[in-house]
Design a protein around this motif. Structure first.
Motif, short mmCIF file in Angstrom:
data_model
loop_
_atom_site.label_atom_id
_atom_site.label_comp_id
_atom_site.label_asym_id
_atom_site.label_seq_id
_atom_site.Cartn_x
_atom_site.Cartn_y
_atom_site.Cartn_z
N THR A 82 52.53 31.13 66.10
CA THR A 82 51.17 31.27 65.55
C THR A 82 50.78 30.00 64.80
O THR A 82 49.64 29.54 64.91
CB THR A 82 51.10 32.51 64.64
N ASP A 141 46.79 36.01 70.12
CA ASP A 141 48.05 35.92 69.38
C ASP A 141 48.81 37.24 69.49
O ASP A 141 48.20 38.32 69.51
CB ASP A 141 47.72 35.62 67.91
N GLU A 142 50.11 37.14 69.54
CA GLU A 142 51.01 38.31 69.50
C GLU A 142 50.85 39.24 70.69
O GLU A 142 50.67 40.44 70.52
CB GLU A 142 50.81 39.09 68.20
N SER A 150 54.32 39.72 63.03
CA SER A 150 54.71 38.56 62.24
C SER A 150 53.50 37.75 61.90
O SER A 150 52.62 37.59 62.66
CB SER A 150 55.68 37.70 63.01
MG MG Z 1 52.91 35.02 65.32
#
Ligand code: MG
Ligand code: ADP
Length: 281
Positions: A119, A173-174, A281
């Motif tokens: 990220t 993201d993710e 996260s």
């Molecule tokens: Mg991340």
């Protein structure tokens, strides 16, 4: 230079306002005094004013682009410790920061375990794109899936897709933390396939390709998504141990004076979270 009468000054401010030149309005008198002191000619004075107006416009536009991108927190390449992540090629990342992949409508995929800087790198590249004038939007994948499903229920899907189509760079993201629902997966696939060769994507994931069916449900949809995403794509693996965990370990082994108790307690849940693997996260 001769001084302008008060009445003419009011008129000048009025005209500048009508022409939407706020910086020139604010700076023209101060700069006129400076120009008179420097014995600068009229065109030099005009040039200085135009430059100031343009600079301020660019600054405000950059500010708006950053706000519109909705980054969860600012990150930069300068603060990324490449020596802690040798699997990431610093030269390749610097090249990506120049954004030519966006002009070529190519994608970037970061694959690696939680806490390995995916990220961080994605936001850094996206912020570099913002500062170069590209329109950028950051989403957690689950957040986008929810937004798409809500828009579909409220008949706002076309509007949302229209806004996504105006972007130069979309960050997902993710990918992999929460399996999307069947409809969510189809809507996400639709976004990825609409972006194909039109909008660049940066995707971060902790899942190896063979596990992507966990997110997209069917093998057909997973295959089609991967096909579009990975065609003309830089795949960057962030191998190794979590940076957060490494950081925490370093702090535990070298606590600051007077911080011993608090720091050890503070780390406990975090370490457990990392051991758990598939957590946000
Ligand atoms: Mg991340
Ligand atoms: P991931 O997305 O892979 O789970 P993050 O990018 O969220 O990991 O990184 C977790 C935290 O550690 C963030 O605060 C990030 O800024 C920091 N971090 C990770 N890798 C590095 C690195 N190599 N140098 C500096 N900070 C890092």
């Amino acid at each position: 230079m001769k001084q302008l009468e008060a009445k003419s000054m009011v008129l000048l401010h009025h005209h500048l306002k009508a022409l939407r030149l706020p910086t020139i309005t604010a700076e023209c008198e101060k700069l006129a005094r400076q120009a008179a002191a420097d014995n600068a000619d009229h065109l030099t004075y005009l040039l200085q004013l135009c430059e100031l107006e343009l600079l301020e416009r660019e600054r405000k536009a950059a500010e708006r682009r950053l706000k519109a991108a909705h980054f969860p927190s600012p990150k930069s390449l300068e603060s990324f410790d490449f020596s802690a992540r040798p699997s990431v090629n610093r030269l390749l990342i610097s090249e990506l920061a120049r954004c030519e992949y966006i002009d070529r409508r190519e994608n970037v995929l970061f694959v690696g375990n939680p806490g390995t800087g995916k990220t961080h790198l994605a936001i850094s590249l996206a912020m570099a794109a913002c500062s170069r004038g590209y329109r950028v939007r950051f989403f957690r994948l689950t957040e986008l899936a929810t937004l798409l499903m809500e828009a579909r229920d409220e008949r706002g899907l076309l509007g949302l897709k229209g806004r996504l189509a105006k972007l130069d760079l979309l960050i997902l993201d993710e990918l992999g933390y929460v399996p999307a629902s069947k409809i969510g997966a189809e809507l996400l696939f639709d976004v990825i396939s609409s972006a194909y060769e039109r909008t660049s994507l940066i995707v971060t994931t902790n899942l190896p390709f063979e596990s992507w069916t966990e997110v997209f449900g069917s093998e057909r949809l997973t295959g089609a998504t991967l096909d579009r995403l990975t065609h003309r794509c830089q795949i960057i693996e962030t191998k190794g141990e979590s940076y957060r965990l490494r950081d925490a370990k370093a702090r535990i082994s070298k606590p600051a004076a007077g911080e011993r108790g608090a720091s050890a307690k503070g780390q406990e849940p975090r370490n457990r979270e990392m051991e758990g693997g598939k957590t946000s996260s």
